[in-house]
Write an enzyme that holds these catalytic residues in place. Sequence first.
Site, PDB file in Angstrom:
ATOM      1  CG  HIS A 117     -26.125 -39.704   3.911  1.00 31.35           C
ATOM      2  ND1 HIS A 117     -25.152 -38.736   3.969  1.00 31.35           N
ATOM      3  CD2 HIS A 117     -25.892 -40.399   2.762  1.00 31.35           C
ATOM      4  CE1 HIS A 117     -24.350 -38.851   2.919  1.00 31.35           C
ATOM      5  NE2 HIS A 117     -24.769 -39.843   2.176  1.00 31.35           N
ATOM      6  NE  ARG A 119     -50.871  -5.081 -22.966  1.00 33.17           N
ATOM      7  CZ  ARG A 119     -51.465  -5.800 -23.910  1.00 33.17           C
ATOM      8  NH1 ARG A 119     -50.980  -6.991 -24.249  1.00 33.17           N
ATOM      9  NH2 ARG A 119     -52.556  -5.344 -24.505  1.00 33.17           N
ATOM     10  CB  SER A 169     -49.357 -10.747 -25.608  1.00 36.36           C
ATOM     11  OG  SER A 169     -50.103 -11.163 -26.722  1.00 36.36           O
ATOM     12  CD  GLU A 214     -45.009 -21.159 -20.736  1.00 34.99           C
ATOM     13  OE1 GLU A 214     -44.741 -22.386 -20.856  1.00 34.99           O
ATOM     14  OE2 GLU A 214     -45.844 -20.572 -21.452  1.00 34.99           O
ATOM     15  CG  PHE A 226     -48.801 -19.263 -19.139  1.00 32.45           C
ATOM     16  CD1 PHE A 226     -49.746 -20.270 -19.028  1.00 32.45           C
ATOM     17  CD2 PHE A 226     -48.921 -18.356 -20.176  1.00 32.45           C
ATOM     18  CE1 PHE A 226     -50.788 -20.383 -19.941  1.00 32.45           C
ATOM     19  CE2 PHE A 226     -49.965 -18.457 -21.092  1.00 32.45           C
ATOM     20  CZ  PHE A 226     -50.899 -19.467 -20.980  1.00 32.45           C
ATOM     21  CG  ASP A 278     -57.333 -14.174 -23.550  1.00 27.95           C
ATOM     22  OD1 ASP A 278     -57.780 -14.335 -24.696  1.00 27.95           O
ATOM     23  OD2 ASP A 278     -56.247 -13.642 -23.308  1.00 27.95           O
ATOM     24  CG  HIS A 330     -55.464 -17.458 -21.134  1.00 23.14           C
ATOM     25  ND1 HIS A 330     -55.950 -18.698 -21.431  1.00 23.14           N
ATOM     26  CD2 HIS A 330     -54.410 -17.242 -21.975  1.00 23.14           C
ATOM     27  CE1 HIS A 330     -55.243 -19.227 -22.418  1.00 23.14           C
ATOM     28  NE2 HIS A 330     -54.298 -18.373 -22.756  1.00 23.14           N
ATOM     29  NE  ARG A 372     -55.826  -8.319 -23.229  1.00 24.24           N
ATOM     30  CZ  ARG A 372     -57.036  -7.857 -23.526  1.00 24.24           C
ATOM     31  NH1 ARG A 372     -57.765  -7.265 -22.589  1.00 24.24           N
ATOM     32  NH2 ARG A 372     -57.515  -7.986 -24.754  1.00 24.24           N
TER      33      ARG A 372
END
Length: 411
Positions: free
Chosen positions: A4, A100, A127, A156, A181, A213, A217, A264
């Site tokens: 408080h 990936r 992807s 997301e 993201f 991209d 991105h 990637r």
Amino acid sequence: HSAHGEPLGVEEIKGAKRFYGWPEDESFVVPDAVREHFAAVGGKRGAEARQAWDELFAAYGKEYPELAEQLDNMQRRQLPDGWDADLPTFDPDPKGVAGREASAKALNAIAPRVPWLIGGSSDLAPSNKSRLTFEEAGDFSATDRKGRNLHFGVREHAAGAVANGLALSKIRAFQAGFLIFSDFQRGALRLSALMELPVIHIYTHDSIGVGEDGPTHQPIEHLASIRAMPGLIDMRPGDANEVIEAWKVIMPLRHDPVALILSRQAMPTLDRTKYAAASGVAQGGYVLAGDPEATPDVILIASGTEVGLAVEAYEQLVSEGVNARVVSMASMELFDRQPKEYRASVLPPAVTARVVIEQGTAFGLDRWAGSTGAIVAMSTFGASAPLKALQAKFGFTKERVVELAKEQIAG
């Protein structure tokens, strides 16, 4: 008072106690009648419920011993024996494998042996390659509750929040998306760390290497942002075998969320008969190339795709008689957790000739470069162009790293 803002004060507290007929000058008092009431009601009810559950689970275990063992492992956040038996290793290959892709192989080697490993992607599963593809995996839906792939949609934050909820129920949860993201997931990521939930946050497309991209991105500040969060383990492996070792570190964790950050583009698969074993990932940072017992002339420090660039520069320097060292810094958080002696053996304080390479912001990298070291990093957003054009434009070339290393040695 912490809830408080302002403490009530002694007189206010006494007044409240007086109003309720409570002893004014006693603190933390619990009358015997309260204890007796809780023991007779809640305590009795809880004891009976616990006994009934224990008897039910014991009977279930006799009829379904394998499933009972799985439930027990889930509740204890333990792994079944042999969970890692099918993990692959990758042969040396200059063309290499994308982070990936290597992670997808690891995920699908582990999941059949850990049935409570469940997760999915926001909208980018094709992807980020974080989909369970073995025959029995399936897609979770209103009509198929056995499916282990979750489709979160373009949500997301919800993906991160759902993964947190699954982890609270002791599911070994993962959620995946592009690193850029992770901005949308900040609140959920923070709660993973605050609540000590071992959620696996998989992030691909980890640098300006996403090419055409464009800057919308291409993550720049995101690695630094993730590393700044207390209790969140960053893992950015530098070749396919480092990816596998990262999963070996991740799966046994019981209280630590992880951001597994993957490329990637393909990364050269290093020859581990020539360079150090990828198991060094468990310490966060390790001496990948160069004699770990010798004092180097210069240290090249990198993670992820930049490890391959550091090795290229290292080979050039060695061919010219330079005693160089490459440190693969797969996880700054895990490296920080190592004993001081180990950290000093990897990054000797006396060796100030250093070059840190990272396709993201330079923010925070001076910690490893030192006050006089060189940093090859991004000071702007990226650009839309093929990968090699971007590397040349922003200085991520063997020639540039070698040049800086020589300047460092010259002082």
